[in-house]
Design a protein around this motif. Sequence first.
Motif, short mmCIF file in Angstrom:
data_model
loop_
_atom_site.label_atom_id
_atom_site.label_comp_id
_atom_site.label_asym_id
_atom_site.label_seq_id
_atom_site.Cartn_x
_atom_site.Cartn_y
_atom_site.Cartn_z
N GLN A 30 0.84 -1.21 0.00
CA GLN A 30 0.00 0.00 0.00
C GLN A 30 0.87 1.26 0.00
OE1 GLN A 30 -2.64 -0.38 3.34
NE2 GLN A 30 -4.07 -1.67 2.25
N GLU A 31 2.02 1.17 0.68
CA GLU A 31 2.86 2.36 0.80
C GLU A 31 3.72 2.61 -0.42
OE1 GLU A 31 2.86 -0.22 2.84
OE2 GLU A 31 1.81 0.51 4.62
N ASN A 32 4.04 1.53 -1.15
CA ASN A 32 5.00 1.66 -2.24
C ASN A 32 4.36 1.29 -3.57
OD1 ASN A 32 7.34 2.24 -0.46
ND2 ASN A 32 6.94 0.18 0.29
N GLY A 33 5.19 0.94 -4.53
CA GLY A 33 4.72 0.59 -5.85
C GLY A 33 4.47 -0.90 -5.97
N SER A 34 4.73 -1.45 -7.17
CA SER A 34 4.50 -2.86 -7.41
C SER A 34 5.58 -3.41 -8.31
CB SER A 34 3.12 -3.09 -8.02
OG SER A 34 3.05 -2.50 -9.31
N VAL A 35 5.79 -4.71 -8.24
CA VAL A 35 6.78 -5.39 -9.05
C VAL A 35 6.24 -6.77 -9.42
CG1 VAL A 35 7.99 -6.23 -6.99
CG2 VAL A 35 9.18 -6.20 -9.18
N SER A 36 6.52 -7.22 -10.64
CA SER A 36 6.12 -8.54 -11.10
C SER A 36 7.33 -9.47 -11.10
CB SER A 36 5.53 -8.48 -12.50
OG SER A 36 4.38 -7.66 -12.53
N ILE A 37 7.11 -10.73 -10.68
CA ILE A 37 8.15 -11.75 -10.73
C ILE A 37 7.72 -12.80 -11.75
CG2 ILE A 37 9.52 -13.41 -9.42
CD1 ILE A 37 8.68 -11.87 -6.88
N LEU A 38 8.51 -12.98 -12.79
CA LEU A 38 8.22 -13.96 -13.83
C LEU A 38 9.21 -15.12 -13.69
CD1 LEU A 38 7.68 -10.93 -15.07
CD2 LEU A 38 7.03 -12.25 -17.05
N TYR A 39 8.69 -16.34 -13.68
CA TYR A 39 9.52 -17.52 -13.40
C TYR A 39 9.28 -18.61 -14.43
CZ TYR A 39 10.90 -21.87 -11.11
OH TYR A 39 11.46 -23.09 -10.83
N PHE A 40 10.37 -19.26 -14.84
CA PHE A 40 10.27 -20.46 -15.68
C PHE A 40 11.47 -21.34 -15.39
CE2 PHE A 40 12.90 -17.56 -18.01
CZ PHE A 40 13.74 -18.32 -18.81
N ASN A 41 11.41 -22.59 -15.80
CA ASN A 41 12.51 -23.51 -15.52
C ASN A 41 12.60 -24.58 -16.60
OD1 ASN A 41 10.04 -24.62 -14.36
ND2 ASN A 41 11.33 -26.28 -13.62
N ASP A 42 13.65 -25.39 -16.52
CA ASP A 42 13.90 -26.49 -17.44
C ASP A 42 13.90 -26.03 -18.90
OD1 ASP A 42 13.52 -29.59 -16.10
OD2 ASP A 42 13.17 -27.84 -14.87
N ASP A 67 8.11 -9.55 -22.40
CA ASP A 67 7.88 -8.19 -22.91
C ASP A 67 6.44 -7.73 -22.73
OD1 ASP A 67 10.51 -8.08 -23.66
OD2 ASP A 67 10.15 -8.46 -25.79
N SER A 68 5.52 -8.69 -22.60
CA SER A 68 4.11 -8.32 -22.47
C SER A 68 3.75 -7.82 -21.07
CB SER A 68 3.22 -9.52 -22.81
OG SER A 68 3.27 -10.51 -21.80
N VAL A 69 4.63 -8.02 -20.11
CA VAL A 69 4.37 -7.61 -18.73
C VAL A 69 4.96 -6.22 -18.52
CG1 VAL A 69 4.74 -8.12 -16.28
CG2 VAL A 69 4.36 -9.98 -17.91
N ALA A 70 4.09 -5.27 -18.26
CA ALA A 70 4.53 -3.89 -18.09
C ALA A 70 5.05 -3.65 -16.68
CB ALA A 70 3.36 -2.94 -18.38
N GLY A 71 5.81 -2.59 -16.52
CA GLY A 71 6.26 -2.17 -15.20
C GLY A 71 7.52 -2.88 -14.74
N ASP A 72 7.88 -2.61 -13.49
CA ASP A 72 9.08 -3.21 -12.91
C ASP A 72 8.89 -4.71 -12.75
OD1 ASP A 72 11.53 -2.14 -12.43
OD2 ASP A 72 10.97 -1.11 -10.59
N LYS A 73 9.91 -5.50 -13.07
CA LYS A 73 9.79 -6.95 -12.99
C LYS A 73 11.15 -7.59 -12.73
CE LYS A 73 9.58 -6.72 -18.02
NZ LYS A 73 8.66 -6.75 -19.15
#
Length: 252
Positions: A30-42, A67-73
């Motif tokens: 709530q106080e800050n921004g947002s970030v996305s974590i994208l994960y894959f393996n193998d 590339d389709s995920v906007a913002g910080d990641k």
Amino acid sequence: MFNKAVPFVLATAMIVSVTPGSLLVHAETQENGSVSILYFNDGHEIVPVVDKLGTRGGVARIKTLIDSVAGDKIVAFGGDLGGGTLFGGVFKGFPMVEAFNKMPIDIANFGQHDFDAGTANTLELIQAARFNWITSNLTGQDGLPFGHVAPYRVFDKQGIRIGVIGLTSAMETTTQDGAVKQTGVIEAAKAAVDKLKQEHAPDLIIALTQQPVQDDKALLAAVPDIRIVFTEEEAEEQSYVYEADGGGNKII
């Protein structure tokens, strides 16, 4: 297609969206921004695989998703880019590292197949990478993290501090040349998490693991400060989300 969204709330709120072969976690406060974590393996094949499930995977598809995920990641790879398939056996992981450099990804954990061509080859993969490898439980002959990579990484994104540790098991199933040692996963995780908390006070601690889900559940029970585990695949056609500790922690 399988989709599932679950709220994940402590100091940081998490939304998890899962589709076969891809994962997006969205963290915000709530106080800050947002970030996305994208994960894959193998990452065993650089081109899409065509089989009974249709056309799947390929590094171009991963790049498109990133590339389709906007913002910080943060883009994380869970391990196994060498060995495991004929392509991996022939090229020993180098085409995947070259592709990952161009995506780019931010952080990678080791899978046991990254050692199939021997530790000298693994060290060359580390040197070729423009992304950061980590390991919290694999050591070299000097007792330091294998390849002198970091035992963890900390990302500061939009006012959210995220600590990432890396854990690998089943090293007995890969090439044995005496130059890498697998230490206890839970003991190593406890040590890494304690150091993370003391030195960086992260808002969120996640683990990238290459081990069975049952071992991930034991890990979360023993180290509850780890709030989410990104694990190895259980099936090629579907992704899974497991709740632990009454739903407070997640295995994905």
